[in-house]
Write an enzyme that holds these catalytic residues in place. Sequence first.
Site, PDB file in Angstrom:
ATOM      1  N   SER A 216      69.451  60.274  52.447  1.00 54.27           N
ATOM      2  CA  SER A 216      69.212  61.634  52.654  1.00 54.27           C
ATOM      3  C   SER A 216      69.317  62.822  51.291  1.00 54.27           C
ATOM      4  CB  SER A 216      70.133  61.482  53.760  1.00 54.27           C
ATOM      5  OG  SER A 216      69.790  60.555  55.236  1.00 54.27           O
ATOM      6  N   GLU A 217      68.946  63.118  51.026  1.00 52.76           N
ATOM      7  CA  GLU A 217      70.049  63.432  49.479  1.00 52.76           C
ATOM      8  C   GLU A 217      70.071  65.304  49.946  1.00 52.76           C
ATOM      9  OE1 GLU A 217      66.855  62.171  49.273  1.00 52.76           O
ATOM     10  OE2 GLU A 217      67.465  60.679  47.565  1.00 52.76           O
TER      11      GLU A 217
ATOM     12  N   HIS B 176      61.755  58.552  37.660  1.00 50.00           N
ATOM     13  CA  HIS B 176      62.920  58.006  37.960  1.00 50.00           C
ATOM     14  C   HIS B 176      63.296  57.528  35.977  1.00 50.00           C
ATOM     15  CE1 HIS B 176      61.852  55.727  41.528  1.00 50.00           C
ATOM     16  NE2 HIS B 176      62.992  55.700  41.745  1.00 50.00           N
TER      17      HIS B 176
END
Lengths: 327, 331
Positions: A57-58, A127
């Site tokens: 949950s950034e 990424h």
Amino acid sequence: MPRMRFIQAINQALAEEMERDPRTILIGEDVEASIFGDTRGLLDRFGADRVRNTPISEQALTGISAGAAACGCRVIPHMMFSNFIYTGFDAIANQMAKLRLMSGGQITLPITVIANYGGGRSTAAQHSDTPFSLLTNLAGVEVVVPSTPDNAKGLMKAAIRSDNPTFFLEPGGRGGDAGDVPIGDCVTPLGEARVMREGSDLSLITMGSMTRMTLLAAKRLETELGVSAEVLDLQSLVPLDTTAILASVGRTGRAIVVDESRDACSVASHVAAILADKGFDHLKAPVQRITVPDTAMPYAPSAELPLLPSAERIVSAAKALFPVTAK
Amino acid sequence: MAASASNIQPDDGVLIEMYRRMLLIRKSEEQLFRDVKLGRTPGQVHLSDGQEAVAIGICSLLEDRDQITSTHRGHGHYLAKGCDVNAMFAEIYGKAEGICRGMGGSMHVADYSKGIVGANGIVGAGLGIATGAGLANQLEGEGRVAACFFGDGAANQGSLMECLNISSLWRLPVLFVCENNGYSEFSPSGTVTSGVISDRAKPFGIPVWNIDGNDVVDVWRTALEAVDHCRSGAGPAFVEARTYRYSGHFSAEAMVLSTPYRSDEEIEAWRARDPVARTRALIIGREAANDAECERMELEADAHVEGAVAFGEAGTAPCPGTANRLMRAGS
């Protein structure tokens, strides 16, 4: 000085700083398991109150960090990969970077955001980002990029002790690099670049993951071209050591900036702009930028690796600066 | 819980104090609306006229050490938390004597020494910040509570789910207060929101109160239970208070809208349930004070506002370099 790996130096800095100030807490995705190894063992040592896994949950992770820091904690949120900064970006760009100004200076926000950045390992486009431009443009946050185990420890300590939100961007895939690391309190001051190699003909200005190949390139320039290249490791992108940049180019008259960012509005282009503004009289040749083209990172090594700066690209750019001596 | 289970009433002193504070908010915002038209404020304002009972009812049960997060519609929260009205006017007038040295303005009036952890112009951003304040409170262990004011618009931010989950998981002392005024900026809630907002907290095991936000006694009574729940260490609580803002989303909206987005009848219907008038009627009905005394309270509020206008007008413009110096500590 004991020899240790990059990731161990970061781990040691975290442990020492958490020991030093009991209000310091570490939160983030998998900080307990620690996939990079930087937070390993800290849960056992400091307990579940101060070392907490968060859900994926950034938005909440960055928001909670801002709130807890405004209420007296020294907070270290771990974002894992730098691309996940984007999912938590409101609380970074609109809160961490702005609350102090909006409050008229009523508060400080001692936050150290850790994120692993960079490509070259087939982690594909989501990424692999190097988010320097995005963060350095915010003005309200500091950004440091370690390049070796000793400054990884020193910059982490400085970041945690800073009363401002500070991004500590770990060069991806460099956790195993070994080097000598001072014992105890070795704080690398924020805003100071370091000369890693002295030289008189050319300044190679770089940071983080790029320093190793830049040093290799400097050696090749010496042997292949007889060019004496100075290597300046910026260490800190905000605040930026403009004085050291101008001093180095004042000595050499030429500059190549090596940066893993995409080219548009990169650290490299910012440094080039500073040199054009304030170092114009020193320059004997145009400033060269070795960056990533304005492209997202592909997966296949054959497509990804050529996009990244390399010693070969640095040497080629240098050859263009010394047409007479080039063989 | 549809409303508070108890029928406990605030005593006369508490009720009168809440009335005084509601009056100060109402009179301040009426003045600010005039100030915008007079050109006294460099920017626009988002008024909470009609919503006063929520801010007052909740903050009456909070202590100075408790925190709140406020919103772009935050003048009422600021005054309800006991912050200085002079410093608020100076801030909104863009003066160096403002609570945020003129750097924040109307949307960001906040006195951190009184526990306001920012008034946010980003809808829903207070959710994470209040959850973080709750975490700091839990680690400190002294029983402080963080209340998060947010609107029905903010309830549609995904971070609400994130923060409900984490605050319940970690049993953080966070009181979520949804001021449901029926509009997400210019969109009626019904066109952008499904279901009942407070129902969103239930699956996380968070106790929920759904109340009349225009009834200060109902809000106060609910806060008594909800704040106690948080302070006791039992975890977060969630209050949805139904209310309404008369002045619209922001002060210049008539200039940017081609057609009205709500009817005069709707506004009048809500004015008939005005929280300030209802509180006054309750005070008179209880004989806690008489008409003349209520009149005097109004005049007192007028005088406070008049003083705040004078203070703000006498303020000085911040130096051009102020923002640079304030961006980072130590610079």
